[in-house]
Motif scaffolding. Structure first.
Motif, mmCIF file in Angstrom:
data_model
loop_
_atom_site.group_PDB
_atom_site.id
_atom_site.type_symbol
_atom_site.label_atom_id
_atom_site.label_comp_id
_atom_site.label_asym_id
_atom_site.label_seq_id
_atom_site.Cartn_x
_atom_site.Cartn_y
_atom_site.Cartn_z
ATOM 1 N N SER A 1 51.795 17.137 49.528
ATOM 2 C CA SER A 1 52.515 18.037 49.447
ATOM 3 C C SER A 1 53.650 17.709 48.775
ATOM 4 O O SER A 1 53.175 16.840 47.967
ATOM 5 C CB SER A 1 53.452 16.736 51.281
ATOM 6 O OG SER A 1 53.891 16.068 50.809
ATOM 7 N N ALA B 1 53.828 25.350 66.257
ATOM 8 C CA ALA B 1 52.689 25.173 65.310
ATOM 9 C C ALA B 1 53.090 23.701 64.619
ATOM 10 O O ALA B 1 51.988 23.019 64.305
ATOM 11 C CB ALA B 1 52.747 26.163 63.916
ATOM 12 N N GLY B 2 53.924 23.105 64.632
ATOM 13 C CA GLY B 2 54.524 21.722 64.193
ATOM 14 C C GLY B 2 53.611 21.083 65.013
ATOM 15 O O GLY B 2 53.263 19.538 64.345
ATOM 16 N N SER B 3 54.329 21.728 66.172
ATOM 17 C CA SER B 3 53.989 20.247 67.386
ATOM 18 C C SER B 3 52.384 20.606 67.723
ATOM 19 O O SER B 3 51.533 19.532 68.635
ATOM 20 C CB SER B 3 55.281 20.385 68.235
ATOM 21 O OG SER B 3 54.939 21.866 68.440
ATOM 22 N N GLN C 1 45.932 23.428 62.674
ATOM 23 C CA GLN C 1 46.116 23.980 60.905
ATOM 24 C C GLN C 1 46.223 24.692 60.770
ATOM 25 O O GLN C 1 46.880 24.861 60.051
ATOM 26 C CB GLN C 1 43.839 23.058 60.415
ATOM 27 C CG GLN C 1 44.658 23.552 58.581
ATOM 28 C CD GLN C 1 42.938 22.254 58.479
ATOM 29 O OE1 GLN C 1 42.326 22.086 59.020
ATOM 30 N NE2 GLN C 1 43.211 22.212 56.745
ATOM 31 N N PRO D 1 55.756 25.467 59.487
ATOM 32 C CA PRO D 1 56.996 24.607 59.425
ATOM 33 C C PRO D 1 57.995 23.872 58.991
ATOM 34 O O PRO D 1 58.853 24.064 59.102
ATOM 35 C CB PRO D 1 56.636 23.780 60.743
ATOM 36 C CG PRO D 1 54.836 23.817 60.502
ATOM 37 C CD PRO D 1 54.579 25.170 59.756
ATOM 38 N N ASN D 2 57.148 22.825 57.958
ATOM 39 C CA ASN D 2 58.043 22.818 56.755
ATOM 40 C C ASN D 2 59.105 23.321 56.020
ATOM 41 O O ASN D 2 60.028 23.150 55.874
ATOM 42 C CB ASN D 2 57.267 21.740 55.936
ATOM 43 C CG ASN D 2 56.284 20.442 57.275
ATOM 44 O OD1 ASN D 2 56.200 20.771 57.958
ATOM 45 N ND2 ASN D 2 56.087 19.637 56.298
ATOM 46 N N TYR E 1 62.394 18.168 58.112
ATOM 47 C CA TYR E 1 61.701 17.907 58.076
ATOM 48 C C TYR E 1 61.342 17.706 55.993
ATOM 49 O O TYR E 1 60.421 17.219 55.913
ATOM 50 C CB TYR E 1 61.315 19.295 57.735
ATOM 51 C CG TYR E 1 60.162 20.174 58.536
ATOM 52 C CD1 TYR E 1 59.503 19.644 59.170
ATOM 53 C CD2 TYR E 1 60.826 21.649 59.448
ATOM 54 C CE1 TYR E 1 58.807 19.918 61.039
ATOM 55 C CE2 TYR E 1 60.779 21.895 60.724
ATOM 56 C CZ TYR E 1 59.088 20.964 61.832
ATOM 57 O OH TYR E 1 58.860 21.571 63.011
ATOM 58 N N ALA F 1 57.088 28.609 64.553
ATOM 59 C CA ALA F 1 56.863 27.603 63.874
ATOM 60 C C ALA F 1 56.438 25.821 63.838
ATOM 61 O O ALA F 1 56.503 24.962 64.093
ATOM 62 C CB ALA F 1 57.924 27.523 62.300
ATOM 63 N N GLU G 1 49.294 26.073 61.556
ATOM 64 C CA GLU G 1 50.389 24.947 60.501
ATOM 65 C C GLU G 1 50.860 25.957 58.909
ATOM 66 O O GLU G 1 51.568 25.916 58.595
ATOM 67 C CB GLU G 1 49.941 23.744 60.166
ATOM 68 C CG GLU G 1 50.661 22.978 61.585
ATOM 69 C CD GLU G 1 50.082 22.064 60.771
ATOM 70 O OE1 GLU G 1 50.741 20.690 61.291
ATOM 71 O OE2 GLU G 1 49.253 21.131 60.805
ATOM 72 N N LYS H 1 49.984 21.051 65.873
ATOM 73 C CA LYS H 1 48.776 20.035 64.843
ATOM 74 C C LYS H 1 47.795 21.359 64.674
ATOM 75 O O LYS H 1 46.370 20.516 64.806
ATOM 76 C CB LYS H 1 48.151 18.680 65.807
ATOM 77 C CG LYS H 1 49.615 18.150 65.937
ATOM 78 C CD LYS H 1 50.602 17.864 64.234
ATOM 79 C CE LYS H 1 51.215 16.753 64.851
ATOM 80 N NZ LYS H 1 52.824 16.756 63.493
#
Length: 391
Positions: free
Chosen positions: A8, A212-214, A218, A226-227, A264, A209, A221, A216
């Motif tokens: 990341s 998708a982030g909550s 893959q 989402p980030n 984020y 998004a 995401e 989990k």
């Protein structure tokens, strides 16, 4: 856009960060009910500022490979600079804000085919040249080995979803950009960009998004990012203000992008107090840089005194950003390693001299690769198919 694949951008293991791959910010279409506006040269200059943030992070704001090039941690060599430089990865968030603005602007009124051709001709010529140059330098310096099959896969720019090793550590950002282009093309350009359609895209992408982030999951995401989505969305909101004028809904899109984006960014870039990292970034510092990014893009696009700046050198600066981003990291590490161990130059001279040399190389790539090859590639892609067997 550093080190191992899949890292990341927030950690000291990160794949680095990279800019919006635009040679220069194009002249926008006239806003509805308003007069035509010229090229946003100040936005070009801001892109180079963000690229230099990333560059100095890679050279003196992180541990890992660069410590091997310097012979010890950059924190020991640059005790007063390493801390500020460690916030350099946030340059990528600034690039994503700019990308949301510019892609919405450049895609408005275009067909999906024309949009796709513009992206291919902008991205690939300099990328292929950088890939070849870095592979040759790595071989000469015995710096990094990439298998033949992974190297060939890298020419597609799809090495990350294909699971191949990256030659250019920074190209993870291109993968994020490509996913944004795909979402924007399918959801907006497919039927033609309108203010209502773009606003709906921003709302649905933000909601999806977050889910998708909550969740989990893959795949979600990966597809919905989402980030990074809040930064692209925030940039789109600023373009809507630029094109149609100030209104509460568009400013609400920008505000939500900022509020979610800072969350984020803090989550990705602020390490727990007990962890061992190169430098402990603070929540305040991260939020301050994200705030600067949103305000800076707003100022250079919405404040007439800045947006109307007509300094041509800013467009040149913008043109250097993409090739500079491609070559600066790994070639810079090799250059620092050779200069530090084989010359008597001081560390500051090596640091800033290496950055300057990468800008010179970027200028050469822009002049001798991008400018001559991009129009030829565009012409080739726009050509109509000929019947099989035709001469």
């Amino acid at each position: 856009m550093p080190a191992p694949a899949g890292s990341s951008p927030g950690s000291d293991r990160s794949g680095g960060a990279g800019p919006l791959p635009e040679a220069a910010v194009p002249a926008p279409t006239p806003p509805a009910g308003g007069r035509a506006r010229g090229r946003l040269r100040a936005l070009d200059g801001l892109r180079l500022v963000a690229a230099l943030m990333v560059c100095f992070y890679h050279y003196a704001g992180r541990s890992g490979d660069i410590a091997h090039s310097w012979g010890k941690s950059p924190r020991e060599i640059f005790p007063h600079l390493a801390g500020p430089f460690s916030y350099g990865p946030l340059g990528v968030q600034i690039f994503f804000i700019i990308s949301g603005f510019v892609i919405c602007m450049s895609g408005w009124g275009r067909s999906i085919k024309d949009f796709a051709i513009s992206r291919v001709t902008r991205l690939y010529p300099a990328y292929w040249a950088a890939l070849i140059i870095i592979t040759v330098v790595f071989t000469w310096a015995n710096y990094k080995h990439v298998s033949k099959t992974d190297l060939l896969t890298n020419f597609t720019m799809l090495q990350m979803p294909a699971g191949a090793q990256r030659v250019l550590g920074v190209d993870w950002t291109l993968w994020a950009e490509m996913r944004f282009y795909l979402l924007f093309a399918v959801c907006v350009l497919w039927r033609g960009a309108t203010r209502e359609r773009v606003l709906m895209f921003c709302a649905l992408w933000t909601a999806a998004a977050l889910y998708a982030g909550s969740s989990k999951q893959q795949f979600l995401e990966l597809a919905l990012m989402p980030n990074y989505a809040p930064f692209f969305v925030g940039g789109i909101g600023l373009y809507l203000i630029y094109r149609f004028g100030h209104d509460a809904i568009s400013w609400g899109v920008v505000a939500i992008g900022f509020l979610l984006g800072q969350r984020y960014a803090v989550q990705d870039l602020v390490a727990p107090a007990h962890s061992h990292v190169f430098y402990h970034r603070t929540q305040f510092g991260v939020i301050a840089v994200v705030t600067f990014g949103f305000i800076a893009v707003a100022v250079v696009t919405l404040v007439p005194a800045v947006a109307n700046v007509n300094w041509r050198w800013l467009t040149t600066a913008g043109a250097l950003t993409y090739p500079f981003y491609l070559v600066h990291e790994h070639l810079g590490w090799v250059a620092i390693d050779k200069l530090h161990h084989k010359t008597s130059l001081s560390a500051p001279v090596i640091l800033f001299g290496t950055a300057l040399s990468m800008l010179v190389l970027a200028y050469l790539l822009n002049k001798f690769v991008e400018k001559p090859l991009a129009p030829r590639l565009k012409k080739l892609l726009q050509a109509r198919p000929r019947p099989a067997g035709a001469h």
